[in-house]
Write a protein that holds these residues in place. Structure first.
Motif, mmCIF file in Angstrom:
data_model
loop_
_atom_site.group_PDB
_atom_site.id
_atom_site.type_symbol
_atom_site.label_atom_id
_atom_site.label_comp_id
_atom_site.label_asym_id
_atom_site.label_seq_id
_atom_site.Cartn_x
_atom_site.Cartn_y
_atom_site.Cartn_z
ATOM 1 N N GLU A 1 0.850 -1.186 0.000
ATOM 2 C CA GLU A 1 0.000 0.000 0.000
ATOM 3 C C GLU A 1 0.893 1.246 0.000
ATOM 4 N N GLY A 2 1.941 1.199 0.822
ATOM 5 C CA GLY A 2 2.886 2.316 0.895
ATOM 6 C C GLY A 2 3.596 2.527 -0.429
ATOM 7 N N ARG A 3 3.829 1.428 -1.146
ATOM 8 C CA ARG A 3 4.504 1.524 -2.443
ATOM 9 C C ARG A 3 3.522 1.906 -3.545
ATOM 10 N N GLY A 4 2.243 1.992 -3.200
ATOM 11 C CA GLY A 4 1.267 2.496 -4.165
ATOM 12 C C GLY A 4 0.691 1.418 -5.063
ATOM 13 N N ALA B 1 1.151 5.533 -15.398
ATOM 14 C CA ALA B 1 1.707 5.170 -16.703
ATOM 15 C C ALA B 1 3.113 4.591 -16.548
ATOM 16 N N LYS B 2 3.903 5.191 -15.687
ATOM 17 C CA LYS B 2 5.223 4.595 -15.442
ATOM 18 C C LYS B 2 5.483 4.546 -13.940
ATOM 19 N N ARG B 3 6.230 3.568 -13.538
ATOM 20 C CA ARG B 3 6.626 3.445 -12.132
ATOM 21 C C ARG B 3 8.106 3.736 -12.034
ATOM 22 N N LEU B 4 8.447 4.550 -11.041
ATOM 23 C CA LEU B 4 9.852 4.940 -10.927
ATOM 24 C C LEU B 4 10.628 3.939 -10.082
ATOM 25 N N ALA B 5 11.879 3.809 -10.386
ATOM 26 C CA ALA B 5 12.760 2.943 -9.593
ATOM 27 C C ALA B 5 13.067 3.616 -8.258
ATOM 28 N N ARG B 6 13.562 2.820 -7.313
ATOM 29 C CA ARG B 6 13.981 3.380 -6.029
ATOM 30 C C ARG B 6 15.416 3.887 -6.127
ATOM 31 N N PRO B 7 15.765 4.841 -5.284
ATOM 32 C CA PRO B 7 17.155 5.344 -5.313
ATOM 33 C C PRO B 7 18.122 4.218 -4.991
ATOM 34 N N GLU B 8 19.334 4.313 -5.525
ATOM 35 C CA GLU B 8 20.362 3.337 -5.159
ATOM 36 C C GLU B 8 20.970 3.699 -3.815
ATOM 37 N N ILE B 9 21.693 2.756 -3.238
ATOM 38 C CA ILE B 9 22.346 3.033 -1.964
ATOM 39 C C ILE B 9 23.354 4.176 -2.156
ATOM 40 N N SER B 10 23.362 5.086 -1.207
ATOM 41 C CA SER B 10 24.251 6.245 -1.335
ATOM 42 C C SER B 10 25.692 5.831 -1.092
ATOM 43 N N THR B 11 26.601 6.562 -1.713
ATOM 44 C CA THR B 11 28.030 6.273 -1.519
ATOM 45 C C THR B 11 28.757 7.565 -1.178
ATOM 46 N N CYS C 1 1.119 10.371 0.573
ATOM 47 C CA CYS C 1 2.352 9.764 0.068
ATOM 48 C C CYS C 1 2.090 9.114 -1.292
ATOM 49 N N MET C 2 0.966 8.391 -1.375
ATOM 50 C CA MET C 2 0.640 7.730 -2.643
ATOM 51 C C MET C 2 0.323 8.752 -3.724
ATOM 52 N N LYS C 3 -0.407 9.813 -3.336
ATOM 53 C CA LYS C 3 -0.768 10.840 -4.327
ATOM 54 C C LYS C 3 0.474 11.530 -4.882
ATOM 55 N N LEU C 4 1.385 11.884 -3.974
ATOM 56 C CA LEU C 4 2.591 12.587 -4.433
ATOM 57 C C LEU C 4 3.453 11.651 -5.277
ATOM 58 N N THR C 5 3.533 10.384 -4.851
ATOM 59 C CA THR C 5 4.309 9.405 -5.636
ATOM 60 C C THR C 5 3.740 9.281 -7.043
ATOM 61 N N ASP C 6 2.421 9.192 -7.114
ATOM 62 C CA ASP C 6 1.770 9.080 -8.433
ATOM 63 C C ASP C 6 2.051 10.307 -9.289
ATOM 64 N N GLU D 1 12.292 11.064 -17.474
ATOM 65 C CA GLU D 1 12.810 9.696 -17.583
ATOM 66 C C GLU D 1 14.051 9.541 -16.711
ATOM 67 N N GLY D 2 14.144 8.406 -16.005
ATOM 68 C CA GLY D 2 15.354 8.145 -15.211
ATOM 69 C C GLY D 2 15.254 8.619 -13.779
ATOM 70 N N THR D 3 14.133 9.263 -13.410
ATOM 71 C CA THR D 3 13.935 9.710 -12.021
ATOM 72 C C THR D 3 13.742 8.493 -11.121
ATOM 73 N N ARG D 4 14.343 8.536 -9.950
ATOM 74 C CA ARG D 4 14.121 7.491 -8.949
ATOM 75 C C ARG D 4 13.422 8.115 -7.744
ATOM 76 N N ILE D 5 12.677 7.302 -7.011
ATOM 77 C CA ILE D 5 11.901 7.862 -5.905
ATOM 78 C C ILE D 5 11.849 6.875 -4.736
ATOM 79 N N SER D 6 11.910 7.397 -3.524
ATOM 80 C CA SER D 6 11.888 6.534 -2.342
ATOM 81 C C SER D 6 10.469 6.030 -2.091
ATOM 82 N N ALA D 7 10.360 4.981 -1.295
ATOM 83 C CA ALA D 7 9.042 4.425 -0.947
ATOM 84 C C ALA D 7 8.986 4.249 0.558
#
Lengths: 483, 483
Positions: free
Chosen positions: B56-59, B76-86, B383-388, B396-402
């Motif tokens: 539900e949190g992931r939408g 229409a598209k689902r964004l990937a999650r951010p990668e681990i920070s370095t 959270c779901m509305k903003l994610t959507d 294109e290429g944007t990543r987003i936390s969940a």
């Protein structure tokens, strides 16, 4: 020589004091009218009034409404004033100070104790009903009833009021010059965090408010305690010497009615300190939260009054005059404003919203001045009463400060006394004093104590002073060192 | 591999997620009942519910009262999650962070701006009327109407309530374990002052709340920013390595719904960190002020839940859930209690009296849990509305936390974007975002931003996200580096 006597009002006062001591003026006798002395000596009315206020504070004379000034019945003995302190020759032990402070604070939690140790005015003297109304009004008028963040800099109406009042002492601040803080302690804490860093060294008066010492040590600062006169405050020459030698990165002074000594730095010294340290680019942190509680004619000036180069960081609060529990303080950081705003933002975001609004409205109503006038009268009377009581029943050789404002007396007993030991004995009688050792990081002032006269005066208080006197006398007898 | 998938609930959730992505489960379709899955997989009810809450949190899914869970219409598209920070490979520049923070804070003062940058819930969601009543009641019931000092440790009824709630997450605190502070920032500030000194080094997650970084630098501390996963938080191995090498004197973690990344450290990692650092005698400062804002089944555990050796300093507040402007926070310092009490006494005397009393009564009434339940529902939906919205219109290429709670999304744009530059462009449209560079002392995260969804959602907000999307697209076209 006492630096204070170089002022005209002090010359007049000292002259009258001598005449009272020599019985040229007798107890109950009416003193010459202010107008007459003006004419006779060719000085201004305010100078004479200043002299009379000073003598009133010293307990020599008393005013009767619409009748003028009269010589008081002097107590059987009059105590000498403390000598100038000579700190810094003993070893430092911050832990002793720590533990003592914690111990004394624990005594505050019982209503049964008679608290000569507490540094706030009694709750009977606070305008509780009026503040209560302002608080309810603030709840009604603030968006979100005060649940929302105030701005980092703080309530603008409150800042405007503080700025307005600064005209009284040539502060000439604007609302933009001021940051609202969570009590004066946060003001001091932000000031130190802004201008010095761990390993740096600051200069202070000695003895000095323990909170300042502890705060400085907590931030990893070194503290040099300076010789201090119980009337005229810090020794200017010692301070300048330190500055010349590049030994300090900041200087922190309670310039008016110093806690615990009661000293006030004379205006001329304030100017000298402010100008000299500005040249040396050493910030002056001025803890000025007692200035409004003067017994004399006018609020004394502050270092900030002479601060042409915005080098003085001026701190204040309503904790000693209006509402300790509101935690409303402020700081005018001069040229350090922007850096301090940043520290405020990251260390506390902003101060509680409601109290700022309530105090702002209280100040706008003009009731603060009225309240202060009453409070000053009460404190001045209490000061004389406590001085008289101590003079009557404390042992031979006791010295006592003669503050021109505030609500604390500094009492210096003969060397054989140890007030840290005495604290425990007195607590058995449910009497709490503040031992001298609290007000220094050095091993000194063990024969001193600070007594607050901020509470409502009554026979219980009077008797408690007598109990202290009796215990001191017993203690003295058991001390072989004293014989 | 994603550390999170080692948990049973995540295995179940990931399995369902794959079926939705592959259209085995179609939009609008009802999912198997919780009971059925339990039976089928032989797992507990709470594990399945945890999986559904996570989805539900992931939408991916949505619950309908009394009907169960349904597959949502996917954007229409689902964004990937951010990668681990370095972090830590770039040069440090604290001044850049400073200036940026100050700039962003200035945008808060205008009501006209749409503030995706503010880290507090909207005032519409606060129980203002009820708190107002509690405040009036506090004025009536407190001696001196709240003008008097509260004790240094703070209101005992409030401490008792916080202790009671700690049972929910195995904290098992008593009122004596807790000190009330002026917001969570004072809790953090006291914690650092108690366990480290200038020149010492602390470890934090990265990116991390700028206030923590600034505070640490203000106290003369060095900060090592650790690699952090947007789901599971700090990289435990990196933290342990630092501890082994003796490079850190304390560790500071936002363990649940981290600001800004939204990560939560899994319970097993919390236990490991707590036990390991306790062995090494390195204090863990746990900034846990978002934990009550979970979207899942239960409040997540804290490091403090596993703290057998009283080595975790647990900090919280009501600023993110009840009333930011009240400045009511707390800290349970474990074995560092006595030392911290001393720092509290000398740095702020005590916190404002009234708000402590009002919050205590509010908590005693049982209304807090009720309020939180509502608030969590709203924030989860937002959270779901903003994610959507972001998924629909960001490049294109944007990543987003969940995140599994809190009110912040972390958005990672392609490398060519510079959100510090974009901030100024967006402010021309009266839209304020928090650029990634604020959340680090290193020169990194310039392509990231934090978006808050704490405000009341409406069409203006929705349109504002579209404006950001449009401006990002224009910006991308002008960047030659992107081509």
């Amino acid at each position: 020589m006492d630096a204070g006597s170089t002022y005209l009002y002090r010359q007049i006062a000292d002259n009258i004091e001598r005449k009272i001591e020599s019985k040229d003026f007798r107890a109950g006798e009416k003193l010459p009218s202010v107008r007459n002395i003006c004419r006779e000596l060719g000085v201004s009315m305010s100078t004479v009034l200043e002299a009379y206020y000073y003598l009133e504070g010293r307990g020599y004379i008393t005013s009767r409404p619409k009748s003028g000034y009269f010589v008081r019945q002097l107590p059987a003995k009059r105590l000498a004033r403390p000598e100038i302190s000579t700190p810094g020759v003993y070893g430092e032990d911050a832990d002793v100070t720590n533990m003592l402070v914690q111990k004394i604070y624990r005594s505050f939690h019982s209503d049964e104790n008679i608290l000569f140790s507490v540094g706030v005015p009694g709750k009977e003297f606070l305008p509780v009903a009026r503040l209560d109304k302002e608080m309810v009004r603030a709840l009604r008028s603030l968006p979100g009833s005060g649940t929302l963040y105030e701005s980092v800099q703080g309530n603008v109406r409150l800042r405007r009021q503080i700025a307005l009042q600064s005209i009284n002492w040539n502060g000439n601040l604007t609302a933009d010059d001021i940051i609202i803080t969570t009590g004066c302690m946060e003001a001091l804490s932000l000031s130190l965090m802004t201008v010095v860093k761990a390993g740096d060294c600051i200069a202070t008066e000695s003895p000095v408010y323990f909170g300042l010492l502890q705060l400085a040590r907590g931030l990893g600062l070194n503290v040099i305690e300076l010789p201090t006169d119980a009337q005229t405050g810090v020794c200017v020459r010692s301070l300048m010497k330190l500055a010349d030698e590049g030994k300090i990165q900041a200087c922190c002074l309670i310039s008016n009615f110093n806690n615990p000594l009661g000293s006030s730095i004379p205006a001329v010294n304030k100017r000298e300190i402010t100008e000299y340290l500005s040249q040396k680019n050493i910030p002056v942190i001025e803890d000025d939260l007692y200035a409004d509680l003067f017994f004399g004619l006018n609020r004394p000036l502050s270092c900030k009054s002479f601060d042409k180069n915005s080098n003085v960081i001026w701190c204040g609060s309503v904790s000693k005059t209006l509402a300790p529990g509101y935690r409303v303080g402020w700081v005018a950081p001069g040229k350090y404003l922007e850096r301090m705003m940043h520290h405020k933002l990251v260390s506390s975001v902003s101060s509680a919203t409601l109290q700022q609004e309530a105090v702002a409205t209280f100040l706008e109503s003009g009731r603060y001045e009225n309240h202060l006038r009453k409070l000053r009268g009460i404190l001045h009377t209490n000061c004389m009463k406590l001085t008289d009581s101590v003079s009557c029943c404390f042992p031979e050789g006791t010295r006592i400060s003669a503050p021109g404002g505030g609500f604390m007396l500094w009492v210096e007993l003969p060397d054989c006394f140890n007030t840290t030991e005495l604290y425990d004995i007195l607590m058995e009688h449910k009497i709490s004093i503040a031992p001298g050792r609290m007000f220094t990081l050095q091993n000194q002032y063990e024969n001193c104590m600070r007594l607050s006269f901020g509470m409502e005066w009554n026979e219980t208080i009077n008797q408690a002073v007598k109990v202290i006197g009796r215990i001191l006398t017993q203690y003295e007898k058991t001390m072989t060192r004293c014989q």
